[in-house]
Design an enzyme around this catalytic site. Structure first.
Site, PDB file in Angstrom:
ATOM      1  CD  GLN A 130      -5.603   7.466  -1.269  1.00  0.00           C
ATOM      2  OE1 GLN A 130      -4.717   6.799  -0.761  1.00  0.00           O
ATOM      3  NE2 GLN A 130      -6.094   7.193  -2.464  1.00  0.00           N
ATOM      4  N   GLY A 131      -7.493   9.964   2.251  1.00  0.00           N
ATOM      5  CA  GLY A 131      -8.193   9.213   3.290  1.00  0.00           C
ATOM      6  C   GLY A 131      -9.272   8.331   2.696  1.00  0.00           C
ATOM      7  CE1 TYR A 132      -9.901   8.825  -1.941  1.00  0.00           C
ATOM      8  CE2 TYR A 132      -8.809   7.157  -3.269  1.00  0.00           C
ATOM      9  CZ  TYR A 132      -9.347   8.421  -3.142  1.00  0.00           C
ATOM     10  OH  TYR A 132      -9.333   9.251  -4.222  1.00  0.00           O
ATOM     11  CB  SER A 133      -7.592   2.518   3.746  1.00  0.00           C
ATOM     12  OG  SER A 133      -7.060   2.251   2.491  1.00  0.00           O
ATOM     13  CB  SER A 165       1.489   7.812   2.862  1.00  0.00           C
ATOM     14  OG  SER A 165       0.868   8.061   1.643  1.00  0.00           O
ATOM     15  CD  GLU A 248      -0.162  11.790 -14.108  1.00  0.00           C
ATOM     16  OE1 GLU A 248      -0.045  13.004 -14.217  1.00  0.00           O
ATOM     17  OE2 GLU A 248      -0.874  11.231 -13.250  1.00  0.00           O
TER      18      GLU A 248
END
Lengths: 404, 386, 404, 386
Positions: A130-133, A165, A248
């Site tokens: 993931q690449g959000y921050s 991560s 979930e």
């Protein structure tokens, strides 16, 4: 344990819950991949082999639709799946794609995207990260600055992501990028899937306060991304990020409670071993943790029961993250205090108690109230969405409309 | 300034800090800000020596700080725990890796208190002799009763055997003051030689303060202090040590709060400095309440540290309160910084590690609290023999 | 105790601190008014007699200028005064005029106002009570609605005040009223001195949650107030409210610490009496209170030392209110828990322990974080004024410029 | 609603609430909202009876609530602690002064658990007999070992002498269940007559729940339950009582949080609803975390209340956690209301008094926590004989 016939199924029609559970247990037992290898490369291969076997046998993706290779289980069956999965101690998914990207792609992707992306992800053939921050954005995710300039059939992406991560093992990155102006804030953001090996991408390990590098920084320098790898509309990425598949997380909550049960039991054993349980103040603290770890389980139980009865998890499924974060921080801090002078030692010292796990945990759990939304943001969200308190005109929680 | 127009101090025990003390604080702070900024701290904490020898020479030479609490007749400045506390507060604020704490606060105060430090105090005051105090062993306990290291008479002097743990700067200190048991009870000894001494550096949680294990095997030693029961002396030394440490902790806590506030003033989110949001703002206010309380505790403890009646209570209180306060502010500093506070690059974690480590070094806060309880008459008595 | 000659004086030039203390002690001892009468009317008369005697002998108003009948003491002498006053257990001032209104009048009043108001107030001949709070304003004091319409040489005041203590015995009320528009907020407020017996004033006791009526509500219905009884400029009342005389509060802080010392000793005695000190958890809580009550004294000591050394009290004089509020709330709550089942009894039950003082204290101390500025407002003030954090655009603390 | 498409419950112990339970909650809540609003609570709490007899008739007649946990063979609805908890949660929310708790939760459950309640349960279920349970005495302890009231055989039955304190609704309950000691240990007795019984109403902190002192002087009584050791029965009854009380506490806590949130939504200061300020907003979020945890604790405890293995732990946990939670939320509700929350007129203080009183009625939270510790094997054992 009841045995009424299932009205929905995993793979076998007409199977009871008990039969389903037995079948899972048998599979996990029989195909268990064995001890986790120490060396990273071997570990990765070991985990990939397991995920492929699981997928090929039809036991991957309990909440995923069957058309994408998942099991399409109803909620109660998902709970059983998670119970058996935890019981068997088999490895979970690789990367953060299955948990985070997949629901978005399943709900908002085109059929072609679903076809290309989902099965390889679930099978562990392709690892997603993931690449959000971003370093400058922090809790204000919508302040992100990584830009994607449109150039024909491609976007040209430039910027920096942080706290990713699994970026070191990732084949694909799913990111939020700015396709509009900074003033557009939430309305100028798009959701892109980026080949992690594309030219212009640099991945750099980020050392955190524990001394480990569990996360990476990713630098994008004019990285070209096909427009067809955008999920959802241009400038329409923001509402996609909180998409989840049913409940979930609630289905997995029992597993979390069971893990902390184990950690607390280990702490009590440590206290006993060090003779500390003769101290009433120590016993009182342990009793407090005992109550809280039980409440964690009771809450998971209640949320599951509520979902089964009403289809809704109720507020407790939102409040438990704060409950758990405080618990694990206090538990580890107390454990370090219990060590006394040995709490001053690092992990590599031969005198370190239990190889420094408690001291390390004390450091690591600082992230419990920072990562994936600070505790402050969570309080905002709970206050606004559950209690209905007014939004702060500027700092209120964003309200993307999640799928499912 | 109304100093010139008011009368003398009322009977509250309040003692105004003198001009000399204010000057000591200013000079030390300015010096450390210039000579020991964050980059320098990180460079030297990772170095073989663990500290900057040039800085040590300046601190002890030019500034004469090693002797700040050493009597004038031994070449010191003749100050006391208050002056020492001022220096340590500044060292704690700047997180300086330095033999100062072990040399001046542990060994220096022990030698002075023993009344028998003439052989070493001049060198300590001059900065030419680094020193430390070794009490705790494998169990980590500082109670004289728990000490297993044995001192046996040997010729004119004594011979020590045993293992000391968690010795601050024990890997490098030239003079080791060692507490060991004799037939008549625990006593304090000086070890200067290397024969029979094996020093092993420990992997310390706090990278800015070295800890060592010291194995002693028939090591020649000199007894310090009179031949009387040394337990009261050891108790006094431990009180002085925790008060000194509390001063350092208050300095560290202030640095953390300052760092958090500075960050909150400039870091913008949602178009405003995060310090404008009450979640951050009120937390900072609460931290100031705690830091100010800790300052009061340590100021009082230092001011009564030479008063045998008041010292024990004030020391136990300061030790219990200031260590918790520092750790708390250090944690909140990380939280207020968010992601960046969780990185290795930011100094926030160095304070957290220093705080947690200091909290446990001379007994956990619960230990000091239990002692406070005993001293004021609401305890179980279990800590009374400390 | 040192005996250098005083460089400022109480009344006798050249007197040392010790001589001053001895003189005070002798006066308080000799003229002590005796036991406090039970009946309210007698008690009022008893207290007025004492205040008059004190004033006539030149021992009233330690911080007040001598021209207004005060003693004009320097700070260190004020501390000695408070020490001896507390030691002698003689009654303090009546109403809230001496502590709150007087500094404003001394600093901002006209000479004629000073002449008319101050001496009778200090002598206890005229009792003053405060009218700042309003039911609709709360912490947002500047939202007050009581209006004062100008009519020639008079204002016509209409509105309501609340949480006024001593209003039942007050001869004069000092109030904030709106002379501008509500939109003017802080800039539309004036400071008026109102005859408590003027036509149109109704005082009604306000029952609080303890069941007592320690406060009153005051209703103003077209009450006429001479313009000459306004302190400061029209619409200039707001900056006047925080006027204080030097560091009077700091000088009295030792007295407060001594009071809580006594309360804690009584609690420890109670715990011992009930056999609870054999419980380590009880001892641990008591030790925590012990540490905090000592810190209160240490802080008072430090603030006094700082004022004497530098003329400034430092931040601790601002933070101690929050410190004390938390202390007294937790202390009383713990005391009630110590009572066990007896904590379920009210004050009038014959089985109530120590006539219900702890249960009553538990209820009363709810006000510690509400009265005279909520804890939330205090945190705002500390964060903004001491730490320099940004003001909330709307909810920041007001910044009236206090006198002295 | 996906109810129709999911399978059966997994093995987590989760049990979905039934439609009947949901209906019970809705009906009770609606009824109390209409029939027992704040004004009515205040009127009746100050009345001679202490509760509204007409409300009691409706609760027990029309709604049949007194028998909600009474077996069907005695004319009850045949529910259990879960159903009782639902009703009590609603009663707690509305702060209703009522003989319900004493009659249904204390006496009703004791009679049912004793297996010997046939003489009284039909009248209890019908609402024609109010009842209560008297255990604690002057010390306030609920430990059977601390009981001094004596039962002596007398003719066919027994004769009781002693003094009971803190008896809920003891001033009015028609049937008194009294724990007294016999030669073979403590046992449970029923007293229905007035001879030798002196009831004195206590001044209770909580004005919505009556407490009494009951002096017994040779009072004729009937023994309840078998002749075996009654200690396990008493322990079970106390567990059931605290679980019932915990349900009431959760209802009260929810009412306080609701009240605080409602106030924060409408009360404006500085031109904004105060609920927009993070100081208030985040506190409300934290309170919800606590209330939800308390709900989990009580839901679980009620669901296992008939399981002798799980009940004790879950009961001790619920008692300890829910009482603290209610008191905490009640205090914060006052704080969030500010000045108005400190007035007698506002209901916030009624909840605080109910909360604090409930917290202490059957043993302080520390007592329940100590019992939890013993039960899970980390305690001192001092509470084990309870």
């Amino acid at each position: 344990m009841t045995s009424t016939p299932a009205r929905e199924d995993g793979a076998h029609a007409g199977e009871t819950d008990d039969e389903f559970r037995a079948r899972l247990r048998a599979f996990f037992t029989e195909h268990h991949p064995g001890r986790r290898p120490e060396r990273p490369a071997e570990r990765l291969a070991w985990q990939k082999r397991w995920l492929a076997a699981l997928f090929d046998a039809g036991y991957a993706g309990p909440s995923w639709p069957r058309e994408h290779g998942g099991m399409g289980l109803g909620f109660a069956r998902q709970v059983i799946y998670h119970e058996e999965h935890a019981r068997a101690r088999v490895p979970g998914p690789l990367g953060t794609g299955v948990g985070i990207a997949a629901p978005t792609i399943i709900t908002h992707g085109t059929p072609a995207q679903g076809e290309r992306f989902l099965r390889p992800m679930l099978r562990g053939d392709v690892v997603w990260a993931q690449g959000y921050s971003e370093p400058e954005a922090g809790s204000d995710l919508a302040a992100l600055r990584t830009t994607a300039r449109r150039d024909g059939d491609e976007y040209v992406v430039t910027g920096q992501k942080v706290w990713t991560s699994s970026a070191d093992i990732a084949d694909v990155l799913f990111t939020l990028v700015r396709t509009g102006t900074p003033e557009d804030r939430h309305e100028g953001i798009s959701y892109l899937v980026v080949d992690a090996n594309a030219p212009g991408i640099t991945v750099r390990p980020l050392r955190d306060l524990t001394g480990d590098a569990n996360f990476c920084e990713i630098f994008f320098d004019e990285v070209r991304v096909p427009v067809i790898d955008r999920i959802g509309a241009e400038n329409g990425g923001w509402p996609l990020v909180r998409t989840s598949l049913g409940h979930e997380r609630a289905a997995g909550a029992m597993t979390q409670a069971a893990r902390y049960r184990r950690v607390l039991d280990e702490l009590v054993a440590l206290a006993r071993e060090r003779g500390a349980t003769s101290d009433p103040l120590v016993r009182d603290r342990l009793t407090d943790f005992e109550a809280r770890v039980r409440i964690m389980r009771y809450t998971a139980t209640r949320v599951i029961a509520d979902i089964i009865a009403t289809g809704e998890p109720g507020p407790a499924s939102s409040t438990s993250r704060l409950f758990v974060a405080a618990f694990e921080q206090e538990l580890h801090e107390f454990a370090v205090e219990l060590l006394g002078a040995h709490g001053t030692l690092g992990r590599s010292d031969p005198h370190a108690v239990q190889r420094g796990r408690w001291v390390w945990g004390f450091l690591r759990t600082r992230a419990s109230t920072i990562g994936t939304g600070t505790a402050e943001m969570q309080r905002n969200t709970i206050a606004e969405r559950i209690l209905g308190l007014p939004r702060d005109p500027v700092a209120g929680s964003p309200r993307p409309a999640g799928g499912a | 300034m109304v100093t010139a127009t008011v009368g003398t101090a009322p009977s509250t025990g309040a003692s105004a800090s003198t001009d000399e003390q204010a000057e000591l604080r200013t000079v030390t702070r300015r010096f450390l800000a210039e000579r020991s900024p964050s980059g320098s701290v990180r460079r030297w904490m990772d170095s073989a020596q663990g500290h900057d020898p040039a800085l040590w020479r300046q601190l002890t030479g030019q500034l004469g700080l090693a002797g700040v609490a050493v009597p004038e007749r031994f070449g010191g400045a003749g100050g006391g725990p208050v002056e020492l506390g001022i220096v340590l507060e500044e060292m704690g604020r700047a997180l300086v890796p330095s033999p100062f704490f072990a040399t001046a606060a542990l060994a220096g105060q022990a030698l002075t208190a023993s009344g028998d430090g003439a052989s070493w105090l001049p060198a300590v005051a001059a900065g030419s002799l680094t020193a430390t105090l070794a009490v705790a062993e494998g169990s980590g306990s500082w109670r004289p009763a728990d000490i297993a290291t044995v001192a046996s008479p040997s010729g004119d002097g004594w011979s020590l055997s045993g293992t000391k743990m968690f010795v601050v700067d024990g890997d490098s200190a030239a003079l080791l003051l060692v507490v060991a048991r004799t037939d008549t009870g625990p006593a304090l000894f000086a070890v200067t030689g290397d024969t029979g001494v094996q020093r092993t550096r420990l992997d310390a949680l706090d990278p800015t303060r070295r800890l060592a294990r010291i194995d002693l095997d028939g090591v020649p030693a000199v007894r310090i202090g009179s031949d009387d029961d040394a337990a009261p002396l050891l108790r006094q030394v431990l009180d002085l040590a925790v008060v000194a440490l509390a001063a350092e902790q208050v300095g560290g806590a202030q640095a953390c709060l300052r760092s958090a506030v500075d960050h909150a003033q400039v870091r913008e989110q949602f178009g405003r400095p995060i310090g404008a949001f009450q979640a951050i703002k009120h937390r900072c206010a609460d931290l100031l309440v705690e830091v100010e309380a800790a300052r009061s505790a340590v100021a009082y403890a230092a001011s009564v540290a030479t008063d045998p009646a008041e010292r024990p209570v004030a020391a136990a209180l300061a030790a219990a309160y200031c260590s918790r306060a520092y750790t708390h502010v250090a944690k909140e500093n990380i939280q207020i910084h968010g992601g960046v506070g969780y990185t290795w690059e930011h100094d926030a974690h160095l304070h957290l590690k220093r705080a947690k480590s200091s909290e446990l070094l001379f007994g956990a806060p619960t230990t000091h609290r239990a002692r406070l309880a005993d001293l004021v008459g609401i305890g179980s008595g279990a800590e009374e023999d400390r």
